[in-house]
Design an enzyme around this catalytic site. Structure first.
Site, mmCIF file in Angstrom:
data_model
loop_
_atom_site.group_PDB
_atom_site.id
_atom_site.type_symbol
_atom_site.label_atom_id
_atom_site.label_comp_id
_atom_site.label_asym_id
_atom_site.label_seq_id
_atom_site.Cartn_x
_atom_site.Cartn_y
_atom_site.Cartn_z
ATOM 1 N N SER A 1 0.877 -1.173 0.000
ATOM 2 C CA SER A 1 0.000 0.000 0.000
ATOM 3 C C SER A 1 0.916 1.225 0.000
ATOM 4 O O SER A 1 2.117 1.100 0.303
ATOM 5 C CB SER A 1 -0.830 -0.011 1.298
ATOM 6 N N TYR B 1 -1.909 -1.456 10.521
ATOM 7 C CA TYR B 1 -1.931 -1.576 9.048
ATOM 8 C C TYR B 1 -0.625 -1.042 8.465
ATOM 9 O O TYR B 1 0.011 -1.679 7.630
ATOM 10 C CB TYR B 1 -3.139 -0.799 8.506
HETATM 11 P P1 NAD Z 1 -11.735 -6.190 0.010
HETATM 12 O O1 NAD Z 1 -12.315 -6.081 1.359
HETATM 13 O O2 NAD Z 1 -12.552 -5.839 -1.187
HETATM 14 O O3 NAD Z 1 -11.161 -7.662 -0.225
HETATM 15 C C1 NAD Z 1 -10.374 -8.312 0.719
HETATM 16 C C2 NAD Z 1 -10.619 -9.809 0.620
HETATM 17 O O4 NAD Z 1 -9.736 -10.456 1.564
HETATM 18 C C3 NAD Z 1 -12.059 -10.216 0.989
HETATM 19 O O5 NAD Z 1 -12.588 -11.069 0.000
HETATM 20 C C4 NAD Z 1 -11.879 -10.940 2.329
HETATM 21 O O6 NAD Z 1 -12.813 -11.995 2.530
HETATM 22 C C5 NAD Z 1 -10.460 -11.477 2.190
HETATM 23 N N1 NAD Z 1 -9.866 -11.811 3.488
HETATM 24 C C6 NAD Z 1 -9.912 -11.100 4.649
HETATM 25 N N2 NAD Z 1 -9.275 -11.755 5.621
HETATM 26 C C7 NAD Z 1 -8.817 -12.921 5.075
HETATM 27 C C8 NAD Z 1 -8.095 -14.028 5.579
HETATM 28 N N3 NAD Z 1 -7.723 -14.098 6.859
HETATM 29 N N4 NAD Z 1 -7.795 -15.039 4.733
HETATM 30 C C9 NAD Z 1 -8.185 -14.988 3.437
HETATM 31 N N5 NAD Z 1 -8.879 -13.976 2.900
HETATM 32 C C10 NAD Z 1 -9.191 -12.953 3.715
HETATM 33 O O7 NAD Z 1 -10.399 -5.297 0.060
HETATM 34 P P2 NAD Z 1 -9.398 -4.771 -1.068
HETATM 35 O O8 NAD Z 1 -9.448 -3.302 -1.011
HETATM 36 O O9 NAD Z 1 -9.589 -5.473 -2.346
HETATM 37 O O10 NAD Z 1 -8.013 -5.204 -0.389
HETATM 38 C C11 NAD Z 1 -7.141 -6.170 -0.930
HETATM 39 C C12 NAD Z 1 -5.724 -5.833 -0.504
HETATM 40 O O11 NAD Z 1 -5.339 -4.572 -1.041
HETATM 41 C C13 NAD Z 1 -5.513 -5.741 1.026
HETATM 42 O O12 NAD Z 1 -4.291 -6.338 1.384
HETATM 43 C C14 NAD Z 1 -5.470 -4.240 1.250
HETATM 44 O O13 NAD Z 1 -4.739 -3.915 2.397
HETATM 45 C C15 NAD Z 1 -4.778 -3.796 -0.016
HETATM 46 N N6 NAD Z 1 -4.951 -2.384 -0.337
HETATM 47 C C16 NAD Z 1 -6.196 -1.877 -0.536
HETATM 48 C C17 NAD Z 1 -6.306 -0.530 -0.848
HETATM 49 C C18 NAD Z 1 -7.641 0.111 -1.075
HETATM 50 O O14 NAD Z 1 -7.705 1.344 -1.088
HETATM 51 N N7 NAD Z 1 -8.723 -0.638 -1.245
HETATM 52 C C19 NAD Z 1 -5.176 0.284 -0.939
HETATM 53 C C20 NAD Z 1 -3.932 -0.279 -0.735
HETATM 54 C C21 NAD Z 1 -3.829 -1.620 -0.430
#
Ligand code: NAD
Length: 259
Positions: free
Chosen positions: A141, A154
């Site tokens: 991130s 985080y």
């Molecule tokens: P999201 O909530 O849409 O998807 C996350 C997925 O991870 C969900 O399907 C959830 O069920 C799954 N999950 C949660 N805990 C889990 C576990 N213990 N084992 C297996 N699966 C698990 O979120 P997203 O925004 O798509 O996030 C995905 C990644 O991207 C994360 O690592 C997040 O930190 C990172 N990220 C997101 C953003 C953003 O702005 N959305 C920015 C930077 C980084």
């Protein structure tokens, strides 16, 4: 097609960024294992993205050693090999440090860091056995590089992924296994949608101001990064051919962070 014949495991692939990466990999010819918490959701996502022969759903809590081992074994039984891991599963919890419950701190580190370690270890064992390399991609991130208030565990976990990727790059090199980190800015997924009202409450401002004055304040154009933007970076890292690109991190954030 950039990933023809390759097999990828994407964790957290039933939603948001992971789901879009799975879709992009399938479009490039890869077979993809959708690894997420709930089996029914993983299977439904696999069916939606291509079904049998292209996508396969497994239940995997990435913070559980037993579930990671079992899920990877099922992945290998289905598709015969693993060439790409996208360690993407993640959550977000916002709170000032003084109020942060210890169990929430531990949960964050378990999902992001234990999860990255356990999936990496399982996949490396398989890649070394196969003997023809591989690509491991961590979903970092902008918070791998910068800090924000209310996000202590985080930010800590996302910084930690840079260290893990660099060690994997060094250890994996002799086996042609590369490791890199993608660092997205804010992307409109359920993870971010949940934070907007939470941050509005903590900071005592409107939800609109959370988006404008916090989330997108330092971007060059006031725009969210999209799941497609992040998936393009994930295709690039997965399809790169040599160890020239390993141990690196790439920020995809509309210029929020520049380095
Ligand atoms: P999201 O909530 O849409 O998807 C996350 C997925 O991870 C969900 O399907 C959830 O069920 C799954 N999950 C949660 N805990 C889990 C576990 N213990 N084992 C297996 N699966 C698990 O979120 P997203 O925004 O798509 O996030 C995905 C990644 O991207 C994360 O690592 C997040 O930190 C990172 N990220 C997101 C953003 C953003 O702005 N959305 C920015 C930077 C980084």
């Amino acid at each position: 097609m950039l990933l023809a014949g390759k097999v990828a495991v994407v964790t957290g692939a039933a939603s948001g960024i992971g789901k879009e990466i799975a879709k992009a990999y399938i479009a490039e010819g890869a077979k993809v294992v959708i690894a997420d918490l709930d089996l029914a959701k993983s299977e439904a996502t696999a069916a939606e993205l291509g079904g049998k022969g292209k996508a396969f759903g497994v239940a995997m809590d990435v913070s559980s050693e037993q579930q990671v081992e079992a899920g990877m074994a099922k992945a290998i039984a289905e598709f015969g090999r693993i060439d790409i891991l996208v360690s993407n599963a993640g959550i977000q919890t916002v709170s000032p440090i003084v109020d942060f419950p210890f169990d929430k701190w531990k949960q964050m580190l378990a999902i992001h860091l234990d999860g990255a370690f356990l999936t990496t270890r399982a996949v490396l064992r398989q890649m070394y056995k196969q003997g023809d390399g591989g690509s491991i991609i961590y979903m970092g991130s902008v918070h791998s590089k910068a800090a924000s208030a209310l996000k202590a565990p985080y930010v800590t976990a996302k910084h930690g992924l840079l260290g893990l990727a660099r060690v994997v790059a060094k250890e994996g090199a002799a086996h042609k296994v590369r490791a890199n980190v993608i660092c997205p800015g804010f992307v409109r997924t359920p993870l971010v949608d949940k934070q907007i009202p939470e941050q509005a409450k903590e900071f005592g401002i409107s939800e609109e101001d959370v988006v404008k004055k916090i989330m997108l304040k330092d971007t060059v154009d006031g725009e969210f990064t999209t799941v497609q933007d992040v998936a393009e970076a994930a295709v690039f890292f997965a399809s790169f051919k040599s160890n020239a690109l390993t141990g690196q991190s790439l920020i995809v954030s509309h210029g929020w962070a520049m380095e």
